[in-house]
Design an enzyme around this catalytic site. Structure first.
Site, mmCIF file in Angstrom:
data_model
loop_
_atom_site.group_PDB
_atom_site.id
_atom_site.type_symbol
_atom_site.label_atom_id
_atom_site.label_comp_id
_atom_site.label_asym_id
_atom_site.label_seq_id
_atom_site.Cartn_x
_atom_site.Cartn_y
_atom_site.Cartn_z
ATOM 1 N N HIS A 1 8.851 6.040 7.773
ATOM 2 C CA HIS A 1 8.294 4.915 7.028
ATOM 3 C C HIS A 1 8.855 4.944 5.605
ATOM 4 O O HIS A 1 9.284 3.918 5.082
ATOM 5 C CB HIS A 1 6.770 4.979 7.023
ATOM 6 C CG HIS A 1 6.115 3.767 6.467
ATOM 7 N ND1 HIS A 1 6.359 2.505 6.944
ATOM 8 C CD2 HIS A 1 5.213 3.603 5.453
ATOM 9 C CE1 HIS A 1 5.640 1.624 6.277
ATOM 10 N NE2 HIS A 1 4.942 2.263 5.359
ATOM 11 N N GLU B 1 3.679 11.731 4.696
ATOM 12 C CA GLU B 1 4.451 11.562 5.932
ATOM 13 C C GLU B 1 5.200 12.837 6.287
ATOM 14 O O GLU B 1 5.325 13.189 7.465
ATOM 15 C CB GLU B 1 5.416 10.389 5.796
ATOM 16 C CG GLU B 1 6.118 10.036 7.091
ATOM 17 C CD GLU B 1 6.954 8.775 7.008
ATOM 18 O OE1 GLU B 1 7.427 8.328 8.068
ATOM 19 O OE2 GLU B 1 7.151 8.238 5.891
ATOM 20 N N LYS C 1 14.749 2.185 4.173
ATOM 21 C CA LYS C 1 14.195 1.373 3.086
ATOM 22 C C LYS C 1 14.904 1.661 1.764
ATOM 23 O O LYS C 1 14.821 0.859 0.833
ATOM 24 C CB LYS C 1 12.691 1.618 2.940
ATOM 25 C CG LYS C 1 11.852 1.060 4.083
ATOM 26 C CD LYS C 1 10.368 1.261 3.815
ATOM 27 C CE LYS C 1 9.513 0.677 4.935
ATOM 28 N NZ LYS C 1 9.567 1.475 6.188
ATOM 29 N N HIS D 1 11.367 -2.671 1.522
ATOM 30 C CA HIS D 1 10.252 -2.624 2.469
ATOM 31 C C HIS D 1 9.870 -4.048 2.875
ATOM 32 O O HIS D 1 9.277 -4.792 2.090
ATOM 33 C CB HIS D 1 9.069 -1.912 1.814
ATOM 34 C CG HIS D 1 7.921 -1.657 2.733
ATOM 35 N ND1 HIS D 1 7.914 -2.033 4.058
ATOM 36 C CD2 HIS D 1 6.706 -1.067 2.513
ATOM 37 C CE1 HIS D 1 6.768 -1.677 4.612
ATOM 38 N NE2 HIS D 1 6.022 -1.098 3.694
ATOM 39 N N PHE E 1 -1.192 -0.489 4.963
ATOM 40 C CA PHE E 1 -2.464 -0.643 4.258
ATOM 41 C C PHE E 1 -3.592 -0.808 5.282
ATOM 42 O O PHE E 1 -3.423 -1.442 6.323
ATOM 43 C CB PHE E 1 -2.429 -1.882 3.363
ATOM 44 C CG PHE E 1 -1.747 -1.687 2.025
ATOM 45 C CD1 PHE E 1 -1.066 -0.527 1.718
ATOM 46 C CD2 PHE E 1 -1.791 -2.684 1.063
ATOM 47 C CE1 PHE E 1 -0.445 -0.353 0.497
ATOM 48 C CE2 PHE E 1 -1.178 -2.532 -0.172
ATOM 49 C CZ PHE E 1 -0.493 -1.368 -0.459
#
Length: 411
Positions: A302, A313, A335, A340, A399
């Protein structure tokens, strides 16, 4: 029905580093950064002036007609452009329409449409709000539009789990095919959330980096990381039951063989710091994919470049795999190159994971010049690395504490 295999027979994407898969892959290998100063609106009064916008995007060249472009929000246009690519090589897909589904989500939906509608109300009054505002802004319109385009009369769902949307959409579509509810599903995510309101809001909740150099702003796993760079785009895959795909002679890019889904149940925006709940999604996907110690694995992390995400992470990967196997893994955050893309990120990154596995080259995490001591795994700093890969996984953490992980293997 529970043992049906699911394969990927189509892939398409539009992104800040390319509007087709060959361009995206070529730019990843070059370490090209698609982040720049915002060109689409005036940023004079905004606290953040950079983003990863699409460049040279021509939706008509990607099968989207002028009428649709005029009537719809950008997130739906991006979706149809990516779906066109995924379906272009599957024109022979002759099947019962009730067995073809669509699972395409968006973290925000028609943000531009909402912003413009509110402005119209305040400036000119309710009578001048467009009658198309509601069907244009709602987040399910991307799924609905794809279903109309391809006559998909089976299950059709728009999943909304913030930054995990694309991964959850693909994962839930995988389960629907695996358990017999459909034979093929067009799945993925889309986002077009770069506008003054979103920039102001994300900046005020301290999610965005305020770096002034766009080429050194997205810094996953770097000690100096200070937030993510917002991006836009869409990623779409065609998932298909294996025997169905084999019977029609479809090109099979990979087998989707594992999916994990968990929730932090901790905070509305911050991830659980110890990585325990994120690790559940990773372990579920690895277990379902029958990952064994010693297999070569690629992880598209991520890796947002926010202080809490990257360290958490890292812990999650170690918990899920064990310290020894985690240190052998090839990991990168793309990313760093494309920003993102929120609800589209997981779908685009799964596609990158498939290409990585098939090409045997690990894309780099660019700008990783000062690694954070808490992020101590192999994040493929700055240059691509050749490596045979047995299995690839892609993680997405959103989120609300939404966690997703997808696993693919060669077939």
């Amino acid at each position: 029905m529970n043992n049906r295999r699911v394969v990927i027979t189509g892939m398409g994407a539009v992104s800040p580093i390319g509007n087709d898969l060959p361009s995206i892959w070529e730019n990843l290998m070059k370490g090209y950064c698609g982040i720049d100063f915002i060109k689409s609106f005036d940023t004079t009064d905004l606290p953040v002036k950079i983003a990863a916008e699409l460049k040279d995007f021509d939706p008509e060249a990607l099968g989207v007609d002028k009428g649709f472009i005029k009537r719809n929000d950008r997130f739906a246009v991006y979706t149809l452009a990516a779906a066109y690519q995924a379906m272009k090589d599957n024109e022979d897909l002759q099947m019962d329409p009730s067995r073809l589904g669509v699972y395409v989500g968006s973290g925000i939906g028609g943000f531009d449409t909402i912003m413009n509608g509110v402005s119209k109300y305040h400036e000119e009054g309710a009578r001048w709000i467009s009658p198309l505002m509601i069907p244009t802004m709602i987040g399910n319109m991307a799924s609905g539009s794809v279903a109309i385009r391809y006559n998909a009369q089976g299950p059709c769902l728009p999943i909304v789990t913030a930054c995990a949307t694309g991964s959850h959409s693909i994962g839930e579509a995988y389960r629907a095919i695996k358990h017999g509810y459909a034979d093929a599903i067009i799945a993925g995510g889309s986002e077009a959330g770069i506008n003054p309101v979103s920039i102001g809001a994300f900046a005020n909740c301290k999610a965005l980096t305020k770096a002034e150099d766009p080429k050194h702003a997205s810094l996953p796993f770097n000690k100096n990381r200070a937030g993510f760079v917002i991006a836009e785009g869409s990623g779409i895959v065609l998932l298909e039951e294996y025997e169905h795909a084999k019977q029609r002679g479809a090109t099979i890019y990979a087998e989707l063989c594992g999916y994990g889904n968990s929730c932090d149940a901790y905070h509305s925006t911050a991830p659980r710091p110890d990585g325990t709940t994120q690790s559940l999604a990773i372990k579920q996907a690895l277990d379902e994919a029958n990952f064994k110690a010693g297999e070569s694995i690629y992880i598209n992390a991520h890796g947002t470049g926010t202080p809490m995400n990257d360290s958490g992470e890292t812990r999650a990967i170690k918990i899920a795999m064990g310290e020894e196997e985690a240190r052998k893994a090839h990991i990168s955050s793309t990313k760093s190159e494309m920003g993102h893309a929120l609800g589209a990120a997981g779908a685009i990154e799964l596609i990158i994971s498939v290409i990585t596995m098939n090409n045997g080259i690990i894309p780099p995490t660019i700008n990783l010049d000062e690694p954070d001591p808490e992020c101590d795994l192999n994040y493929t700093p700055n240059i691509p690395v050749k490596a045979d890969v047995d299995i690839a996984i892609s993680t997405s953490l959103g989120f609300g504490g939404h966690n997703a992980c997808l696993a693919v293997r060669k077939i």
